[in-house]
Design a protein around this motif. Structure first.
Motif, PDB file in Angstrom:
ATOM      1  N   ASN A 249      -1.818   2.815  21.152  1.00 36.54           N
ATOM      2  CA  ASN A 249      -0.542   2.682  20.446  1.00 36.54           C
ATOM      3  C   ASN A 249      -0.820   2.876  18.965  1.00 36.54           C
ATOM      4  O   ASN A 249      -1.822   2.398  18.459  1.00 36.54           O
ATOM      5  N   ILE A 250       0.057   3.601  18.281  1.00 37.68           N
ATOM      6  CA  ILE A 250      -0.223   4.018  16.908  1.00 37.68           C
ATOM      7  C   ILE A 250       0.897   3.619  15.959  1.00 37.68           C
ATOM      8  O   ILE A 250       2.049   3.935  16.217  1.00 37.68           O
ATOM      9  N   PRO A 251       0.565   2.953  14.832  1.00 42.38           N
ATOM     10  CA  PRO A 251       1.584   2.774  13.792  1.00 42.38           C
ATOM     11  C   PRO A 251       1.588   3.965  12.822  1.00 42.38           C
ATOM     12  O   PRO A 251       1.293   3.831  11.649  1.00 42.38           O
ATOM     13  N   LEU A 372      -2.781  -4.084  14.764  1.00 45.78           N
ATOM     14  CA  LEU A 372      -2.651  -3.242  13.575  1.00 45.78           C
ATOM     15  C   LEU A 372      -1.205  -2.767  13.467  1.00 45.78           C
ATOM     16  O   LEU A 372      -0.643  -2.268  14.439  1.00 45.78           O
ATOM     17  N   THR A 373      -0.587  -2.911  12.279  1.00 46.18           N
ATOM     18  CA  THR A 373       0.829  -2.527  12.165  1.00 46.18           C
ATOM     19  C   THR A 373       1.087  -1.440  11.122  1.00 46.18           C
ATOM     20  O   THR A 373       2.206  -0.950  11.021  1.00 46.18           O
ATOM     21  N   GLY A 374       0.067  -1.063  10.346  1.00 49.60           N
ATOM     22  CA  GLY A 374       0.297   0.003   9.368  1.00 49.60           C
ATOM     23  C   GLY A 374      -1.001   0.437   8.719  1.00 49.60           C
ATOM     24  O   GLY A 374      -1.899  -0.377   8.514  1.00 49.60           O
ATOM     25  N   VAL A 375      -1.097   1.733   8.406  1.00 47.46           N
ATOM     26  CA  VAL A 375      -2.255   2.292   7.689  1.00 47.46           C
ATOM     27  C   VAL A 375      -1.705   3.283   6.668  1.00 47.46           C
ATOM     28  O   VAL A 375      -0.967   4.199   7.051  1.00 47.46           O
ATOM     29  N   GLN A 376      -2.038   3.092   5.387  1.00 46.91           N
ATOM     30  CA  GLN A 376      -1.541   4.008   4.360  1.00 46.91           C
ATOM     31  C   GLN A 376      -2.624   4.271   3.324  1.00 46.91           C
ATOM     32  O   GLN A 376      -3.362   3.371   2.934  1.00 46.91           O
ATOM     33  N   GLY A 388      -7.565   5.162  -4.309  1.00 49.24           N
ATOM     34  CA  GLY A 388      -8.337   6.024  -3.420  1.00 49.24           C
ATOM     35  C   GLY A 388      -8.711   5.379  -2.100  1.00 49.24           C
ATOM     36  O   GLY A 388      -9.437   5.964  -1.309  1.00 49.24           O
ATOM     37  N   SER A 389      -8.189   4.184  -1.857  1.00 49.04           N
ATOM     38  CA  SER A 389      -8.574   3.471  -0.631  1.00 49.04           C
ATOM     39  C   SER A 389      -7.519   3.637   0.468  1.00 49.04           C
ATOM     40  O   SER A 389      -6.467   4.248   0.261  1.00 49.04           O
ATOM     41  N   VAL A 390      -7.838   3.074   1.625  1.00 50.92           N
ATOM     42  CA  VAL A 390      -6.931   3.073   2.760  1.00 50.92           C
ATOM     43  C   VAL A 390      -6.542   1.615   3.014  1.00 50.92           C
ATOM     44  O   VAL A 390      -7.408   0.784   3.291  1.00 50.92           O
ATOM     45  N   VAL A 391      -5.257   1.328   2.885  1.00 45.51           N
ATOM     46  CA  VAL A 391      -4.759  -0.043   3.032  1.00 45.51           C
ATOM     47  C   VAL A 391      -4.185  -0.193   4.431  1.00 45.51           C
ATOM     48  O   VAL A 391      -3.577   0.744   4.961  1.00 45.51           O
ATOM     49  N   PHE A 392      -4.405  -1.363   5.041  1.00 48.12           N
ATOM     50  CA  PHE A 392      -3.838  -1.572   6.376  1.00 48.12           C
ATOM     51  C   PHE A 392      -3.332  -2.997   6.532  1.00 48.12           C
ATOM     52  O   PHE A 392      -3.708  -3.891   5.773  1.00 48.12           O
ATOM     53  N   TYR A 439       3.355  -9.539   9.367  1.00 53.46           N
ATOM     54  CA  TYR A 439       3.356  -8.286   8.610  1.00 53.46           C
ATOM     55  C   TYR A 439       3.621  -7.148   9.596  1.00 53.46           C
ATOM     56  O   TYR A 439       2.727  -6.736  10.333  1.00 53.46           O
ATOM     57  N   VAL A 440       4.854  -6.647   9.611  1.00 54.09           N
ATOM     58  CA  VAL A 440       5.273  -5.730  10.683  1.00 54.09           C
ATOM     59  C   VAL A 440       5.226  -4.256  10.305  1.00 54.09           C
ATOM     60  O   VAL A 440       5.236  -3.397  11.187  1.00 54.09           O
ATOM     61  N   SER A 441       5.179  -3.929   9.007  1.00 50.48           N
ATOM     62  CA  SER A 441       5.161  -2.506   8.642  1.00 50.48           C
ATOM     63  C   SER A 441       4.604  -2.328   7.239  1.00 50.48           C
ATOM     64  O   SER A 441       4.666  -3.231   6.405  1.00 50.48           O
ATOM     65  N   LEU A 442       4.066  -1.135   7.001  1.00 51.71           N
ATOM     66  CA  LEU A 442       3.496  -0.777   5.706  1.00 51.71           C
ATOM     67  C   LEU A 442       3.990   0.623   5.369  1.00 51.71           C
ATOM     68  O   LEU A 442       3.971   1.503   6.227  1.00 51.71           O
TER      69      LEU A 442
END
Length: 474
Positions: A249-251, A372-376, A388-392, A439-442
């Protein structure tokens, strides 16, 4: 990794569960506005501090939470604006359709399936009688914003029958800045452990990352409801390519510009042990017509460059296990390999995660995750420690503590040596009081210099108006 501390600035509260947060510039407008889509079917946008309704499709959404005690993973799951929105007014929706409730593909509660390595029948289940044994129908639609400001549906791109109520993806529609195509991320169809192994089957729409060429996409009134690529009409098959399989499953999918190419980030929600984030630059999408051709000829197409996240044989970097409880001492719980043969079969083809984080983690500076609910990607410089990082985000800390619940914000960085990476928890200075904060979305803005966090006060979609959207600030 350095410790980063951020503030949370509330933008809007008393919302229903916010599933998608992204910005866009509307036709004739001069400023980028934040759009918030809620699971129940409302889309709002913020202009000059005022919250306005952009679209309300609640009557089109399946009745949520009735069969599952208020919890649900269906509803309005995807919203994407065409890169040329300013000129053509086009946007895209993915949602679970009203009036399509079915009995589900297996008897029992939707998450109750567990494989038994001693019983081959449980390892080789088939999804049969799909026309009647399904949970609901998801649709992907193209809409247009008209000059009078009203939105209207233009066409349906896909109608997909889903076996269970969970794992339908979330933030599931995003445009690729690389190919200009609409990217649909679909979960494995749900239940637990992917009972029918849909995610590894090349013909199944479930458990894939799919590109849709919306320019090439032909108008077909009401395309048929399908579960497999070979059931689609030829004109629709010709608009689809598949980037990846082995998805649980993917956010959503996030793109980070790196010199003249893009790093793609994908979070795969875990089963019992770990949550994983994958990254890749190069891939070779396979046209659906080629997949069908290979299937008809009973031959295997060339999988070189085709991304495989390894599910259901692998959960992140680990062979998929289920846990047998050790009642005398839970720290000694036994982890039993669920799908040994599949773990071997996919071991070479799958890609390794960038990071995995655990549902139980004894290290003092880490956390136990839930989902996991979000990766940006973050490219701003307001919060220098994150540039420059990846926040999740993770839904809720899994620390055995009672209420109130708290979600987690964390970050990692891309590594060029392909080694498994570390991550660090981001401290937040916001006081939620006695209220739970899942924390449901990013989300992020167009140039990835701002980050937005969706928080909900309950796990139940039927507990209304408990949502707040924050901007993550220095």
């Amino acid at each position: 990794m350095i410790k980063v501390k951020v503030g949370l600035r509330p933008i809007v509260s008393n919302l229903n569960l916010p599933t998608v947060l992204k910005t866009a510039i509307l036709p004739g407008d001069s400023i980028e506005r934040l759009f918030i889509a809620t699971q129940v079917g409302e889309i709002f946008y913020i202009g000059n501090g005022v919250v306005r309704t952009f679209l309300d499709i609640r009557p089109r959404i399946i009745k949520l939470g009735i069969s599952s005690g208020g919890y649900d993973e269906r509803g309005l799951l995807g919203l994407a604006f065409h890169p040329e929105l300013y000129y053509n007014g086009l946007f895209y929706l993915h949602f679970s359709v009203a009036g399509t409730q079915g009995p589900g593909a297996l008897p029992g509660a939707f998450e109750s399936f567990k494989p038994n390595p001693c019983d081959p029948r449980t390892l080789n289940l088939r999804w049969i009688n799909r026309e009647i044994q399904y949970d609901h129908i998801d649709t992907v639609e193209e809409w247009i914003l008209q000059p009078n400001g009203q939105s209207q549906k233009r066409r349906t791109l896909l109608n997909i029958r889903r076996p269970f109520l969970n794992h339908n993806g979330v933030n599931s529609l995003n445009f690729s800045p690389e190919t200009g195509k609409l990217v649909l991320t679909t979960g494995d169809g749900g239940s637990g452990y992917d009972p029918f192994n849909l995610s590894q089957d090349d013909m199944e729409i479930a458990g894939k990352i799919i590109e849709i060429d919306v320019v090439k996409h032909t108008f077909i009134d009401n395309p048929p409801v399908v579960t497999r690529f070979n059931e689609l009409p030829a004109p629709i098959q010709e608009t689809l390519t598949v980037i990846a399989k082995g998805v649980r499953n993917i956010p959503g999918i996030s793109f980070q510009r790196y010199y003249n190419q893009y790093i793609k980030y994908v979070g795969n929600v875990g089963q019992d042990l770990v949550e994983s984030i994958f990254s890749f630059v190069h891939y070779k999408p396979i046209p659906v017509t080629e997949l069908i051709q290979a299937s008809l000829m009973n031959s295997e197409h060339d999988q070189e460059g085709f991304i495989n996240f390894g599910w259901r044989g692998w959960e992140g970097a680990f062979p998929t296990s289920f846990i047998r409880g050790c009642s005398a001492n839970p720290t000694l719980d036994e982890k039993i390999n669920a799908y040994y043969n599949e773990a071997i079969k996919t071991s070479v083809r799958r890609i390794q995660p960038l990071i995995s984080y655990f549902h139980k983690d004894p290290r003092p500076d880490k956390f136990g995750g839930t989902a996991l609910t979000g990766v940006q990607s973050y490219r701003g410089n307001q919060i220098p420690g994150l540039t420059g990082s990846v926040v999740f985000t993770d839904l809720a800390r899994n620390e055995g503590a009672g209420p109130p619940v708290r979600g987690v914000l964390a970050y990692t960085r891309v590594r060029t040596d392909c080694k498994l990476n570390d991550f660090s928890v981001i401290e937040t200075d916001y006081n939620f009081g006695s209220q739970s904060a899942y924390y449901v979305s990013l989300g992020t803005n167009l140039d990835q210099t701002r980050l937005y966090l969706g928080v909900y006060g309950s796990m139940k979609v039927t507990d209304f108006n408990q949502g707040t959207v924050f901007e993550i600030v220095p």
